[in-house]
Design a protein around this motif. Structure first.
Motif, short mmCIF file in Angstrom:
data_model
loop_
_atom_site.label_atom_id
_atom_site.label_comp_id
_atom_site.label_asym_id
_atom_site.label_seq_id
_atom_site.Cartn_x
_atom_site.Cartn_y
_atom_site.Cartn_z
N SER A 188 -42.09 62.70 110.60
CA SER A 188 -42.86 63.90 109.80
C SER A 188 -44.19 63.68 108.93
CB SER A 188 -42.07 64.48 108.62
OG SER A 188 -41.53 63.81 107.79
N ARG A 206 -43.83 67.22 116.47
CA ARG A 206 -44.31 68.37 116.30
C ARG A 206 -43.94 69.50 117.52
NH1 ARG A 206 -47.42 69.94 111.61
NH2 ARG A 206 -47.34 71.89 112.60
N HIS A 237 -46.32 61.58 115.59
CA HIS A 237 -46.10 62.81 114.85
C HIS A 237 -46.35 64.15 115.87
CE1 HIS A 237 -46.27 65.65 111.30
NE2 HIS A 237 -47.27 66.06 111.94
#
Length: 127
Positions: A105, A116, A112
């Motif tokens: 996160s 996502r 990342h």
């Protein structure tokens, strides 16, 4: 991730960390359904980069120091109070220049964006 990184002199160990970080989300069905071929290529590159550490001695960018017998031992060490402590700190710091954040996160984590993506696709399938 450093703001200014000399990408021409990234050690094979750091490349392996970058690729591994990108692949952290790859166990998600949505990830490998969309990026299966890319995952295979990255895993192959990561495997080959592990063998390059020995060859990188010749380019003089990565050299053993502080009593380290060779670059093959640059990642030797152990954990003390939850933190990795290298056996040969100078050699380790020569070879390992990137610090990977603990959590996906964290926007500075190489994985990342893949994380996502998986969260977005998962949330779309829930509706």
């Amino acid at each position: 991730v450093p703001d200014q990184q000399d990408w021409f002199h990234v050690s094979p160990s750091d490349w392996s960390s970058v690729i591994s970080s990108l692949l952290l989300a790859s166990s998600d069905y949505h990830f490998y359904e969309s990026f299966g071929q890319e995952k295979i290529v990255l895993e192959r590159v990561r495997f080959l980069s592990n063998d390059r550490l020995v060859m990188s001695k010749q380019d003089r960018q990565f050299t053993a120091a502080d009593g380290c017998p060779s670059l093959e031992h640059s990642l030797d060490g152990g954990y003390e109070k939850g933190r990795f402590r290298p056996k040969y700190p100078q050699t380790f710091n020569c070879v390992v220049r990137f610090t990977v954040p603990e959590k996906l996160s964290n926007k500075a984590h190489w994985g990342h964006i893949a994380w996502r993506y998986c969260n977005l696709v998962r949330s779309l399938h829930e509706y």
